[in-house]
Design a protein around this motif. Structure first.
Motif, short mmCIF file in Angstrom:
data_model
loop_
_atom_site.label_atom_id
_atom_site.label_comp_id
_atom_site.label_asym_id
_atom_site.label_seq_id
_atom_site.Cartn_x
_atom_site.Cartn_y
_atom_site.Cartn_z
N GLY A 346 0.82 -1.21 0.00
CA GLY A 346 0.00 0.00 0.00
C GLY A 346 0.85 1.25 0.00
O GLY A 346 0.55 2.22 -0.72
N SER A 347 1.92 1.25 0.78
CA SER A 347 2.81 2.41 0.82
C SER A 347 3.50 2.60 -0.52
O SER A 347 3.70 3.73 -0.98
CB SER A 347 3.87 2.23 1.92
N PHE A 351 3.38 5.80 -2.96
CA PHE A 351 4.62 6.41 -3.41
C PHE A 351 4.62 6.60 -4.92
O PHE A 351 5.02 7.67 -5.43
CB PHE A 351 5.81 5.55 -2.97
N ILE A 352 4.17 5.58 -5.66
CA ILE A 352 4.10 5.70 -7.12
C ILE A 352 3.12 6.80 -7.51
O ILE A 352 3.39 7.60 -8.42
CB ILE A 352 3.67 4.35 -7.74
N GLY A 387 -6.23 1.67 -0.49
CA GLY A 387 -7.37 1.54 0.43
C GLY A 387 -7.66 0.09 0.78
O GLY A 387 -7.96 -0.24 1.95
N ILE A 388 -7.57 -0.81 -0.22
CA ILE A 388 -7.78 -2.23 0.05
C ILE A 388 -6.72 -2.75 1.02
O ILE A 388 -7.02 -3.50 1.95
CB ILE A 388 -7.76 -3.03 -1.27
N VAL A 391 -7.63 -1.68 4.49
CA VAL A 391 -8.70 -2.50 5.06
C VAL A 391 -8.16 -3.85 5.52
O VAL A 391 -8.49 -4.34 6.62
CB VAL A 391 -9.84 -2.69 4.03
N LEU A 392 -7.31 -4.48 4.68
CA LEU A 392 -6.72 -5.76 5.06
C LEU A 392 -5.88 -5.61 6.32
O LEU A 392 -5.93 -6.47 7.22
CB LEU A 392 -5.86 -6.30 3.91
N TYR A 393 -5.11 -4.53 6.39
CA TYR A 393 -4.30 -4.29 7.58
C TYR A 393 -5.18 -4.14 8.81
O TYR A 393 -4.89 -4.72 9.87
CB TYR A 393 -3.45 -3.03 7.39
#
Length: 513
Positions: A346-347, A351-352, A387-388, A391-393
């Motif tokens: 996600g990070s 970043f991209i 965002g997904i 949510v998983l985290y």
């Protein structure tokens, strides 16, 4: 991680530490609310319509809206039609700042929003399918009122118009204005010069369908947003004060770890990494941006924040995992790849996304990833994936917290039957975990609450004779709060001197049985 200071500290000392941290937290909010001005200032500009009378286009020619060398101006497009001035010869000029004012490096950045004033005409309506405005824009700067303008950037940009006409489309309503959404126009990551000049053209080419079907544009309005110099100074001073504070406690914490007769465990390494990431975000390299034209500071700031929050989220996962008392595979980072993986991915997506936006703006300040359909879809894809992952985290973290509390309730019934060392070990685990959960939830709740308050209020409150800047208090208060959070973690979870030596080794061997 047996023998932490928080386990051996008396209730009285723990309360004293808590009160001191709360006082520093209150001071962080008051610095922003009572000392610092508002975070940003928005200045509105109405573009002046200049006439380019030259037959051959000169790239070095800049049109000033006012002053001794001001351009030939017209008030309305009806006047241009009467004088037979073509649309391609009209230049919209905006000088920033307003007359008798100067820009300053303390402003840090400059964000410009564009707004078209478009009148309704029966025979010149905005196209229903993706009306696109093509803009020929140039940006120049100078540092005094007599020098020649130096070009800083020049680009041909396209912006999709999103306009609604609320009245009936009849001849009686001609001349009424469309309601158009503001458009992202320009972002500069450094305000190193005193004066800036924007020259905007709307070239028309009916054969190539350039600027055809965009309605009858009457005026161009710009809103320039920059950080207040007074807030910048307070912000820099706060970072300068907090940097040695976190650095000193981090060195002290690791020195206590190295005094142990065992190698550092995973949780202790992660706490050190959290301190390093906090120090990285604290280092006040922004001081150099006052003297140097570092346009990459906004991107660099985003990267620093991303590293810290990624480390913070990873710390929570590993902290919960290391407190699962029935877990046999502990003290290994590879155990947490399922939980840490979404954080890293996600990070990386964010970043991209930031590189596609602010990375490109380093060379073209007029670029916006939201200006095209492909860019919008790409940006939304990165945001949705991030965002997904979030949510998983969150699900992983809730599951691990649930597991720890379930184990805690199960162990409480068997605590009286345990040996003294084993019972103290589990009581310490339970107390440490509950304490951190309480503090973490409080910090997270305060972040969300103050963010909502800063968005829904007018920016300041009146408190007696004082004016409280809510937005500034939010920035300084939340920034100070996470520094205090990391400070408290490294202080309270450092090894206690009361447990050094053979007693600790014996206790650890008994706990492992």
């Amino acid at each position: 991680m047996a023998g932490a200071i928080i386990e051996n500290m008396s209730t009285k000392k723990l309360v004293i530490v808590g009160v001191i941290l709360l006082l520093f937290q209150a001071a962080a909010f008051m610095v922003g609310g009572l000392i610092a001005p508002s975070t940003t200032t928005a200045v509105q500009y109405l573009a002046t319509k200049c006439v380019d009378t030259t037959k051959l286009r000169q790239e070095a020619k800049w049109f000033m809206p006012w002053g001794p060398n001001q351009c030939d101006k017209i008030r309305t497009f009806d006047e241009a039609m009467a004088k037979k001035i073509e649309a391609n010869n009209i230049v919209f000029a905006v000088h920033m700042p307003l007359p008798n004012k100067e820009m300053s490096p303390w402003f840090q950045f400059m964000l410009v929003i564009l707004q078209f004033d478009i009148a309704f005409k029966m025979y010149n309506q905005i196209g229903e399918n993706q009306a696109m405005a093509t803009i020929d824009v140039g940006l120049a700067y100078r540092d005094d009122t007599v020098s020649e303008w130096t070009e800083m950037a020049h680009s041909f940009e396209q912006r999709k118009l999103n306009c609604n006409f609320t009245a009936a489309t009849t001849f009686e309503n001609e001349g009424r204005y469309y309601e158009c959404d503001p458009l992202p126009f320009m972002e500069v990551g450094s305000v190193a010069h005193k004066y800036y000049l924007l020259n905007i053209r709307l070239p028309v080419n009916e054969r190539k369908k350039v600027n055809v079907g965009i309605g009858e544009i009457k005026d161009i309005r710009l809103v320039s947003i920059h950080q207040n110099g007074g807030f910048t100074k307070v912000w820099f001073a706060m970072k300068t004060f907090l940097t040695p504070s976190i650095l000193i406690i981090m060195i002290w914490y690791w020195r206590r770890i190295t005094l142990m007769r065992r190698p550092p465990v995973l949780l202790e390494k992660v706490i050190l990494a959290l301190g390093i990431s906090m120090t990285f975000i604290n280092i006040p390299v922004e001081w150099f941006s006052v003297g140097f034209n570092w346009t990459w500071m906004l991107l660099f700031g985003d990267i620093r924040q991303g590293i810290f929050y990624s480390m913070l989220l990873s710390f929570w996962i590993i902290f919960c995992g290391e407190h699962l008392m029935d877990q046999t595979e502990r003290n290994r980072f590879s155990v947490y790849w399922k939980q840490v993986g979404p954080i890293v991915f996600g990070s990386f997506c964010l970043f991209i996304f930031d590189m596609c936006e602010r990375g490109v703006q380093l060379t073209n300040p007029f670029y916006s990833i939201w200006a095209s359909d492909v860019g919008t879809e790409l940006a939304m894809a990165f945001i949705i994936v991030a965002g997904i992952c979030a949510v998983l985290y969150f699900l992983f973290l809730c599951f691990m917290v649930f597991q720890v509390f379930r184990n805690i309730s199960g162990k409480r019934t068997s605590l009286p039957a345990m040996s003294k060392a084993r019972r103290l070990h589990y009581e310490g685990l339970i107390f440490r975990f509950k304490f951190l959960m309480l503090v973490t939830l409080t910090c997270a709740a305060m972040t969300v609450i103050f963010f909502i308050i800063s968005q829904v209020n007018e920016g300041h409150w009146h408190w007696g004779e004082h004016t409280v800047q809510v937005n500034s208090a939010f920035f300084t208060g939340i920034y100070g709060m996470w520094n205090l959070y990391v400070f408290a973690i490294m202080f309270l979870y450092a090894p206690s001197h009361k447990r050094y030596g053979d007693d600790q080794s014996t206790g650890q061997r008994e706990c492992a049985q």
